[in-house]
Each structure stands twice: as C-alpha cells, then as structure tokens.
Design an enzyme around this catalytic site. Sequence first.
Site, PDB file in Angstrom:
ATOM      1  N   PHE A 221       2.012   2.863   2.469  1.00  0.00           N
ATOM      2  CA  PHE A 221       3.069   2.863   3.475  1.00  0.00           C
ATOM      3  C   PHE A 221       4.211   1.909   3.142  1.00  0.00           C
ATOM      4  CE2 PHE A 221      -0.449   4.683   5.723  1.00  0.00           C
ATOM      5  CZ  PHE A 221       0.100   5.532   6.669  1.00  0.00           C
TER       6      PHE A 221
ATOM      7  N   VAL B 281       3.183  -5.361   2.950  1.00  0.00           N
ATOM      8  CA  VAL B 281       2.557  -6.031   4.098  1.00  0.00           C
ATOM      9  C   VAL B 281       2.787  -7.545   3.977  1.00  0.00           C
ATOM     10  CG1 VAL B 281       0.427  -6.305   5.428  1.00  0.00           C
ATOM     11  CG2 VAL B 281       0.758  -4.251   4.040  1.00  0.00           C
TER      12      VAL B 281
ATOM     13  N   ASP C 191      -9.396   8.888   7.373  1.00  0.00           N
ATOM     14  CA  ASP C 191      -9.268   8.284   6.040  1.00  0.00           C
ATOM     15  C   ASP C 191     -10.141   7.027   5.955  1.00  0.00           C
ATOM     16  OD1 ASP C 191      -8.421   7.904   3.479  1.00  0.00           O
ATOM     17  OD2 ASP C 191      -6.425   7.152   3.985  1.00  0.00           O
TER      18      ASP C 191
ATOM     19  N   LYS D  13       3.572  -4.710   8.637  1.00  0.00           N
ATOM     20  CA  LYS D  13       3.663  -3.675   7.613  1.00  0.00           C
ATOM     21  C   LYS D  13       5.026  -3.008   7.711  1.00  0.00           C
ATOM     22  CE  LYS D  13      -0.308  -1.216   6.715  1.00  0.00           C
ATOM     23  NZ  LYS D  13      -1.246  -0.079   6.835  1.00  0.00           N
TER      24      LYS D  13
ATOM     25  N   GLY E 149       0.837  -1.197   0.000  1.00  0.00           N
ATOM     26  CA  GLY E 149       0.000   0.000   0.000  1.00  0.00           C
ATOM     27  C   GLY E 149       0.866   1.238   0.000  1.00  0.00           C
TER      28      GLY E 149
END
Length: 527
Positions: free
Chosen positions: A282, A285, A390, A299, A280
């Site tokens: 960030f 994962v 979010d 993550k 994603g």
Amino acid sequence: MICLSDNTIQSIFCCCCCCSVQKREERTQVCMSRNEELSEKYPQHRRQWFYELQKNKKSNRGCAQPSKRKPLPPLPPSEIIEEKIQVKALFDFVPREPCDLALKRAEEYLIVEKYNPHWWKARDQLGNEGLIPSNYVTENKITNLEIYEWYHRNITRNQTERLLKHESKEGAFIVRDSRHLGSYTISVFISARRNEEASIKHYQIKKNDTGQWYVAEKHFFHSIPELIWYHQHNAAGLLTRLRYPVGLMGSCMPATAGFSYEKWEINPNELSFVREIGSGQFGIVHLGQWRARVHVAIKAINEGFMSEEDFIEEAKVMMKLSHSRLVQLYGVCIQQKPLYIVTEYMENGCLLNYLRERKGKLRKEVLLSMCQDVCEGMEYLERNCFIHRDLAARNCLVSSSSIVKISDFGMTRYVLDDEYISSSGAKFPIKWSPPEVFHFNKYSSKSDVWSFGVLMWEVFTEGKMPFENKSNLQVVEAISNGFRLYRPRLAPLCVYEVMYSCWHEKPRSRPTFAELLQVLTEIAETR
Ligand code: ADP
C-alpha cells in the site's frame, strides 16, 4: 441467519436515525444473527438495544410514506439504561475530547447510556458525566472476576508462564479461564527447591456435585473469590499459598475503538511522524504520535493503488471491530494526498520477520501461543461475519509483550492493482488460498480457515515460504491433485493435524475458528 446486503455495516451500526443507506458495488456480508455486534464481550442482555434499534429503524423507514397512523416518537440517540450499571475502571483514561470523562484505575463509575458497544456515557462520583471506552471498565459486582487483580481473561498458558517467570516470586499467581468452558485454572510460580528447578504449577479449579468450587479435596467454596482468598492464606494442598496476585491492571492500556466516539476522521495536524518503520504493497509506514501522546502507525497509501472512497466508507465499520488480538484501526486522514491510515502501533513489527529473526530461539509452546492469538482474533472476525481475505504471517504484527495481532483485515477489497487481486496476478496470495478462491474467487470464513492453516505452517517453520520451490501455477496444480504442505519439524503430530484439517478441499468440512480455538487450547493445556 447470514444475509448478503447492499447496506454497509455502518448504516446498521449508526445509532442516529438519519443515516442514509449507503450502496456499494461490493456486497458486504452481514450477520443478522442474534449475536450480531462488533464487541469482544458484549453480554446478551445488552444486545436488546441493538435489536430495538433495528426494529425502530425499519418502522421509521415506513414513516417516510404519508401515513394516517400516529407518528412514532423520536428514536432514542442511544441505549438509555433503566437500571444504572456500576462499573470499576481497569485502566486510567485521559479525556481526548471535551465530551470525554477521565477514568482513574480502580475507581467506581455509573454507566448512564450506551452509545454503542465501545463508547459509553459514564458518571463519576462527583457527578461529572462524559464518554468512556467500554473496554476500560468492568461491571462492579463480586461475581464478576474481572474486578479482581489476579484474574486474566485472555491469556494463553504460555503467556501465563512468561508473566509469572518474569515476576519470579514464590507464590506469584494468576487465575485464568480454563479450557473447560465456565471453569478456571490457578497458575502459580514455585521457586527452586533443593533438587528441583523453579516451575509454574497449573491447578484446575473444579466443581463438586453440589456446585461448590475446590482445588484441594476437603476445601469447598461457594465462589471463586472465596476459594482464592482461602488459598491466599492457606496452602491447603497446594505447593505454596497464593502469595502475590499478578495483575495486568493498568500495565498495558488496550487500544480504543477509534480515538473517541464516532470519530473516524483524524486531523493530520494532530499527527507527528517519528520514523519510517516499513513499506508494503500500500505504501510507506511510519511510527508516529497522535496529539504527542499516543503511539500510532501511519500508513500512507500510494495514489491510485486503492479505491479510496469505498475504503473510507468501510473504515467507519472497521473501526468498530475491536478486539485484543486485532490491530486497532484508529481512523483515516482524507483531506490530503496521500491518504493516511492510522492504526495501533506494534513494537515488534511483522510476524514473518519476527519469526525469521528469532529462528531457533522460539520454543514450540511460544509458537503454539502465537497461533492461539491469531485464532482468537479470527474467531472474533468469524463471529462478526467479517472475512479477512489475506490472512498470512506477513499480515500479522507482534506487540511489545509478544502478543500477535491480525492486521489488514478486509483490505484487499479496495486494492485496484490487478496483479494483486486477480488469481492469475503475480502478487495474488495463491499459496495461502483454497481451491474455491483461486478457481472461483469465493471467499468465506472457511477460506480464511485454509489461510490460517498455512499461517500455522509458517509459524512452525519459523517463517519459511510455503511451497518454496513451486510457482503459483504449480501450487494450483499440486493442491488440485490433493497435495498438501509437509509437517514442519517443530510441529508435533497433534499440531500438524490441526493445520491439515484446515486444508480440506470442501469448505464445509474445515473446522470453524471457534472449533480451532478449542482444539489449540486443549493442546496447549495438555502438554
Ligand atoms: P502493506 O499492507 O502495504 O503490504 P504492511 O502493513 O505489511 O504493508 O506494512 C509494511 C511493514 O510496516 C510491516 O512489515 C511492518 O514491519 C510495518 N508495519 C505496518 N503496520 C505496522 C504497525 N501497526 N505497527 C508496527 N509496524 C507496522
């Protein structure tokens, strides 16, 4: 009262008196109401501990000044309970640290001390003492329905039906909270009859003028357990007697608030990586295991993507957010780069993909139940004055039993990428944002409510992109001119009315999550 404080919530929740007040540039909204604590079910009488602590903390600050007054006695490290509480274990718990105590399902324990809402010190029948997760036990008294196998506190009508259909036995039943506050519903599986298919019947338990409970006229009881016991032996007006209690006890272990008390840092040597499960904004994962025992999602945060120091402080707070409809944060590994965030693993992945992959296969009731799950988690965040910022289907995950949980709450505050945080940035979630956010960056639980309306729309379109053919700029213009998302084909009018109510231009005119939860339950029960 809600106040904006420069303290982190961590400093408020720390139960020792020595914690320094952490100052962060970002202000954290802290609820100072009487309801303050980060607990899913935390009765009023237990909260006294928290307020006493706050009072003591304030007076302790005074102690730093030279004073002629007699020094205050040292603060207790936690809440020492005068009258010991008897509890029953709902699940087995295997100790993770030497200070933990093993729990065996259905056995009795004594609570000696409450370290915080999530970790309590307990004593077993042999006199061994140690820490246990508070969500693994329940008070052992006959008036507490949680001690009965047939009672399910957090379950939607749809989840009930799925559970009973899975059991598929005449008279399989559960008791659950009714949409009427303080009342209950019996749901029971009825096998196929000559001309009728198998079905689930839902009986509302009612109270008469003298406070007695009944399902069938003429049979009144002083308590719910007495009523259930009677109908286990006599149909007495029901289509079948209640033959098999269907329990959740022991079947799926709830996540604990961290792996143990105040342990937010995870040793990376205790993690093993199983496989990559996604990537994603960030970073990547992985599915992993902690101490080869607990499945976790790991993550890895891309370097430079996030303000790590601020996040680590906040992670200590976020770990104390613990609810069955939130993806539990277990802790962080900070000794190496990249930094790892370790959370509860959700077998069915992200909600958006889940919806898209099952297009045409999910019934409306299932879609509504998903919205109820998210609303329940959001109501908990709202109650604890924690803003998600979010909320969207891509930030929710689905468990093995198809329960939807909210993930990534509050995380955007630590993102450094301008494309993501500036409302003119290409990655800013404009399509999920209300006017006060895209114009003035003004976040609140009510801006989360707007996003929740869009999430409901995503669910009822089975994962469509909102405002599909519009650019972010066109969306801002359309919303400012009063344009709203259309009614999805699968959304009944009453459901569309709920999502539409979330898109009121004025935040104060939007419903709260508590109100939304009530309305959604009402719709689910009256179909
Ligand atoms: P980011 O927040 O960085 O955008 P996500 O949290 O959306 O990343 O994770 C990317 C993907 O990884 C998700 O779409 C999902 O498929 C998977 N994933 C993330 N967290 C979990 C989890 N806790 N359990 C299972 N899968 C997860």
